[in-house]
Write a protein that holds these residues in place. Structure first.
Motif: not given
Lengths: 304, 304, 304
Positions: A141-150
């Motif tokens: 979900t984070i990746r979908h909305y933020k397109n990054r983990f850092d």
């Protein structure tokens, strides 16, 4: 080689990328994957009930064209007749191609996986311990909305002491560059020291006020305060309403902050927040299904 | 003509051969059969829980490309509202093409079968009475490893008084030439006279010592001593450990003896035996699924 | 536009015709429709057990080539953790394409439907309130045997006070021309005034004698007297046997009268009647499956 998913960090960050990339492609082209598990069986082994997780796994397998066998409750299983968990799993291995297993005992999935020769085991929750596909769901979900983990600031709010999904998410996010954690909880439910010790002290703060920090967050992860964790009803009532998210608090949040929650929610997020576009906890359940589809394919070595 | 499977000997030895031949072909060419039940529904009617048997039937149907409806527990069925078993089955006949039925009452499957006009009934266990697909499973396993049913010495060990799977297996094997039975049990749990009377006295012996006879056996069939059969906990504990199979006993057995067990196992076979190549009780569960696939096809008159 | 089926009269008589016409075509050409729901998921959400209704819905979906996820019992659902019904349904909406929902609370299906954006809800029974697919089943059966809904005399016998399926059927039939109702019940279980008020007084009579009126009927709708409606065991026993249908009463009925019953039956229809060709209550269950197949297609806007 036979792979399992027992703990959230069983996969490297590189494997995470493969998994999330695949999940994303399934999400965008579901038809392409609708028969990839044709003729395959998922054993859905819920030694304790967990409807939400079970339905997510079963929907995932069915949307890949596979089938389901299993049970949704311990009382219905052979362990009631004194059979060992290992024996049950070795029998199921004769029927099914892959298993999702929920068990009240810590370490159950790990134990079972050690006796398998052909069937990958996915830990769908073992006691208060691990729930790796929830972590995959959160990350997806984070990746979908933020397109990054850092380069993210993530607030974690509620029961930080007992919340296993929070512990796992923190560990997973801590593998990426420049992630800041803000731990928001009553003093009685603070993040355990063992987890804090793993984080660079410059990368986290602890607070008892959601309002004070909400404006700094890219992600707000809310969690349920589980009644069964408390010694008395009074103590539960006193603490559970401490950190309720409502529209008033949301006014101070960034426009692109997202609110996550593993669900079920009781009252820690006011229903008025549901209509806020930043509230993505129901969509989160959807990403959970897609990442489970990718996981099943990954463990079965299937490609389209 | 509508056929059912109610008792282990409902089929002739010729029909057994057709069935086992088909099961063997499915085992070797699963893809060939993966859509033979497409569009067909199996009603999985478990009026009492039996996870192992239910999963085997459901896996069998799904691996033939069919689907499942049903229930895994009596409490969830309409009989709770006072409906007769016959009415329940007549209703289900409108939905499903074939039924596997487990019921706590002896004779339930037979009663139900008498009212069917289109739906074959498979007895998946009725009380302490009959469990014909376990017998098919046992025979299929013997055939796989021994390639014959005649000229065999088979030891049956444990609870020979109440063990319905043992009674049925003995009757089935007794139809073949030169089969010798060695009944191994405490005096309290001996084979009932009615079954012994059916066997040529030259073809069986009774003993209380597994060690004395294990070297003579082609097949050793172990069975669980069911707690619920005993009047007291002490009596159960005293008897259940009497005839435990372990590696020490296995040292005296033939190299090609096979150990069968209907499972679940409690402690009558020490887990150290699991790694012995002669221990085939987990594989047995696998042959059970294949013989159920053949049975479903047989009763639905399906061919590839 | 997203459509649901919450109450029996949510559809116009014109929509009924489309639905029954489609159901009839499915019945006559099942193969044509056997893959129309391929890749679609039905959520089978039974917050209270109802095996008969659940199996009918699940068979319907499977016979259309679709798949099922769900639960058959409230205890297994997340609502046990304090989750709201709306939250549960919003989560399920992420997994499934359509839902059949049974709930002990009146109005539950309506409430849930208001929060859906993509998933049609079918009310599979809400408390003592509505059970629209039973009404569709009843109408489908009448249409099959009578080929019309107008110019019919229908007797309704048994518990007319609490029988929700009877209330709904009366309202549905009252939309057609020249339908006469004969209400047959003990005085304690008469048709409630609110329903009688909707019918032209010339179009109904009330009686306590089934024998007196059976000869006038085109349709006899029998109903179960539910034990749980009564304050005492004695009162239940006294009333339940009042209006038992047997062969003696059937002798006075028309040759083409049909006997319907929503099932389960306890003893209000003697089993001797089952062999009478006018007794079509088991066939009725079959028409129920076909009309549910049509309903699923209708709500999902699917065509062949």
């Amino acid at each position: 080689m036979l792979r399992h998913l027992i703990q959230p960090l069983d996969f490297t960050t590189e494997e995470f990328e493969i998994l999330f990339g695949l999940a994303d492609d399934i999400l965008q082209n579901p038809k392409k994957y609708s028969e990839v598990c044709k003729g395959k069986l998922l054993a859905s082994l819920f030694f304790e009930p967990s409807t939400r997780t079970r339905l997510s796994f079963e929907s995932a397998m069915l949307r890949l064209g596979g089938s389901i066998v299993g049970f949704s409750d311990a009382k219905v299983s052979s362990t009631a007749k004194g059979e060992s968990l290992t024996d049950t799993l070795r029998t199921v291995e004769n029927y099914a191609d892959i298993a999702a297993m929920r068990h009240p005992k810590e370490g159950a999935a790990l134990l079972a996986s050690k006796h398998m020769t052909t069937m990958p085991i996915i830990n769908a929750g073992d006691g208060g311990h691990q729930h790796p596909t929830q972590t995959l769901t959160d990350l997806m979900t984070i990746r979908h909305y933020k397109n990054r983990f850092d380069n993210l600031t993530i607030g974690l709010c509620g029961d930080l002491m007992f919340g296993r999904t929070i512990h796992s998410l923190v560990r997973a996010m801590n593998r990426y560059e420049n992630v800041k954690f803000i731990f928001i909880s009553p003093n009685e439910l603070k993040m355990p020291k063992q987890f804090l010790d793993e984080i660079d002290p410059e990368n986290y703060i602890e607070t008892t006020s959601l309002s004070d920090v909400i404006g700094d967050l890219d992600i707000l992860y809310m969690s349920r305060v589980q009644k069964e964790r408390f010694v008395s009803e009074e103590e539960y009532v006193r603490l559970k309403d401490f950190f309720i998210l409502d529209n008033e608090k949301m006014r101070h949040a960034k426009d692109d902050m997202i609110v996550l929650h593993p669900l079920p929610r009781v009252n820690e997020i006011s229903t008025e927040v549901d209509n806020d576009k930043r509230a993505v906890y129901f969509e989160q359940a959807r990403y959970g299904m897609f990442v489970r589809m990718a996981l099943i394919m990954f463990l079965l070595n299937l490609e389209v």
